[in-house]
Scaffold this active site. Structure first.
Site, PDB file in Angstrom:
ATOM      1  N   ARG A 221       0.832  -1.203   0.000  1.00 43.74           N
ATOM      2  CA  ARG A 221       0.000   0.000   0.000  1.00 43.74           C
ATOM      3  C   ARG A 221       0.867   1.254   0.000  1.00 43.74           C
ATOM      4  O   ARG A 221       0.760   2.093  -0.875  1.00 43.74           O
ATOM      5  CB  ARG A 221      -0.931   0.011   1.219  1.00 43.74           C
ATOM      6  CG  ARG A 221      -1.956  -1.097   1.208  1.00 43.74           C
ATOM      7  CD  ARG A 221      -2.874  -1.000   0.000  1.00 43.74           C
ATOM      8  NE  ARG A 221      -3.867  -2.055  -0.045  1.00 43.74           N
ATOM      9  CZ  ARG A 221      -5.042  -1.999   0.559  1.00 43.74           C
ATOM     10  NH1 ARG A 221      -5.382  -0.946   1.264  1.00 43.74           N
ATOM     11  NH2 ARG A 221      -5.890  -2.997   0.460  1.00 43.74           N
TER      12      ARG A 221
ATOM     13  N   HIS B  11      -0.770  -4.231   5.315  1.00 41.59           N
ATOM     14  CA  HIS B  11      -0.505  -3.019   6.106  1.00 41.59           C
ATOM     15  C   HIS B  11       0.356  -3.445   7.302  1.00 41.59           C
ATOM     16  O   HIS B  11       0.142  -4.525   7.865  1.00 41.59           O
ATOM     17  CB  HIS B  11      -1.794  -2.424   6.687  1.00 41.59           C
ATOM     18  CG  HIS B  11      -2.569  -1.546   5.755  1.00 41.59           C
ATOM     19  ND1 HIS B  11      -3.941  -1.598   5.687  1.00 41.59           N
ATOM     20  CD2 HIS B  11      -2.180  -0.572   4.893  1.00 41.59           C
ATOM     21  CE1 HIS B  11      -4.369  -0.702   4.811  1.00 41.59           C
ATOM     22  NE2 HIS B  11      -3.330  -0.060   4.308  1.00 41.59           N
TER      23      HIS B  11
ATOM     24  N   CYS C 196      -7.418  -1.409  13.086  1.00 43.27           N
ATOM     25  CA  CYS C 196      -7.764  -0.684  11.853  1.00 43.27           C
ATOM     26  C   CYS C 196      -8.963   0.233  12.054  1.00 43.27           C
ATOM     27  O   CYS C 196      -9.179   1.142  11.262  1.00 43.27           O
ATOM     28  CB  CYS C 196      -8.156  -1.649  10.744  1.00 43.27           C
ATOM     29  SG  CYS C 196      -6.930  -2.847  10.313  1.00 43.27           S
TER      30      CYS C 196
HETATM   31  N1  ARG Z   1     -10.655  -3.016   3.158  1.00 43.83           N
HETATM   32  C1  ARG Z   1      -9.681  -2.130   3.688  1.00 43.83           C
HETATM   33  C2  ARG Z   1      -8.519  -1.995   2.703  1.00 43.83           C
HETATM   34  O1  ARG Z   1      -8.194  -2.972   2.067  1.00 43.83           O
HETATM   35  C3  ARG Z   1      -9.211  -2.607   5.035  1.00 43.83           C
HETATM   36  C4  ARG Z   1      -8.270  -1.679   5.723  1.00 43.83           C
HETATM   37  C5  ARG Z   1      -7.650  -2.256   6.960  1.00 43.83           C
HETATM   38  N2  ARG Z   1      -6.929  -1.260   7.662  1.00 43.83           N
HETATM   39  C6  ARG Z   1      -5.740  -1.419   8.265  1.00 43.83           C
HETATM   40  N3  ARG Z   1      -5.239  -0.423   8.926  1.00 43.83           N
HETATM   41  N4  ARG Z   1      -5.050  -2.534   8.166  1.00 43.83           N
HETATM   42  O2  ARG Z   1      -7.948  -0.945   2.522  1.00 43.83           O
END
Ligand code: ARG
Length: 269
Positions: free
Chosen positions: A129, A158, A252
């Protein structure tokens, strides 16, 4: 936090998300309220942002950016599906009196999902990401050099899905989610690294919230719970499976407004 009023699986941007695996709205709401009540009971003060209809993942506020003293540094979401959230979150922070300082475009980064304060250091995950390049500017804005950790497993996309700093030189982590170099960096900066099993990592054991000496995490992580208790923590298990359908859990679902002290000592507005 953001009540999951419009939360649903509307697209698939990580290996956990399956449109066919629909969210059970009532259960999701109950799990979110359970988490919120747990955090309040542990003495955390919760502020709310309202979910907008066009942003089904907005309930995962950790990704909005980071709050640094009186500044808010908004995320540049990698996927267009989440980019609409940026304006909503930024408006909330403006209304609260924060100064907005955006990082250089077009580099992607996803806030507290990938940038986590440890003990006297800031850890930054990258690859799936957040982009490495984006972290250079995050460093400038933070006024420190983040410890860069390369992630290897798309299920743990993440940093907050595979690392939880717990204060006092301790952290939970899932070793297989990191490159060899990243593991070495963690060993260098964390005195007590507590490894979680693949089973518990898959139940988001590392996506835990620390409140004082209490760790809040999803149910079904028995081994991690035992280990945490052996290390002197109190543990609260709270069901989060409706959110794991979207690839997220307890941590999250919140953004920590006082996680980062401003280098200039400025406090939040
Ligand atoms: N569906 C979201 C995504 O894929 C979930 C985010 C999860 N957030 C985190 N801080 N790990 O972006």
């Amino acid at each position: 936090m953001c009540e999951p009023t419009h939360y649903r699986i509307a697209y698939e941007i990580n290996p956990w998300m399956r449109r066919a695996n629909a969210v059970q709205t009532e259960r999701a709401n109950a799990q979110w309220r359970g988490l919120r009540e747990t955090l309040s009971a542990l003495g955390l003060e919760v502020e709310l942002v309202e979910q907008e209809r066009d942003t089904p993942d907005m309930t995962f506020t950790a990704n909005a950016g980071i709050a640094v003293g009186e500044r808010f540094i908004p995320a540049n979401f990698r996927f267009p599906e989440r980019q609409r959230e940026e304006a909503h979150f930024t408006r909330w922070f403006e209304e609260q009196g924060y100064r907005i300082e955006a990082i250089h475009e077009p580099h992607f980064w996803e806030g507290e999902g990938d940038v986590l304060p440890g003990d006297g250091v800031v850890f930054a995950g990258y690859r799936f990401r957040t982009e490495y390049r984006a972290l250079d500017h995050v460093d400038e804005l933070l006024g420190c050099e983040t410890v860069r950790l390369e992630l290897t497993d798309p299920r743990f996309y993440h940093l907050d899905t595979c690392l939880a700093p717990l204060g006092g030189g301790r952290a939970l982590f899932y070793p297989a989610a990191f490159t060899t170099d990243a593991r070495a960096a963690l060993e260098q900066h964390v005195g007590t690294l507590i490894a979680v099993s693949e089973h518990d990592a898959g139940r988001f054991a590392c996506n835990a919230v620390l409140a004082g000496e209490t760790v809040v995490l999803n149910t079904g992580c028995a081994q991690t719970v035992r280990t945490l208790r052996d290390h002197g923590f109190a543990v609260v298990e709270t069901p989060m499976d409706e959110f794991i359908k979207a690839g997220g859990s307890a941590k999250c679902l919140l953004l920590t407004l006082d996680a980062f002290t401003d280098a200039a000592g400025r406090e939040r507005p």
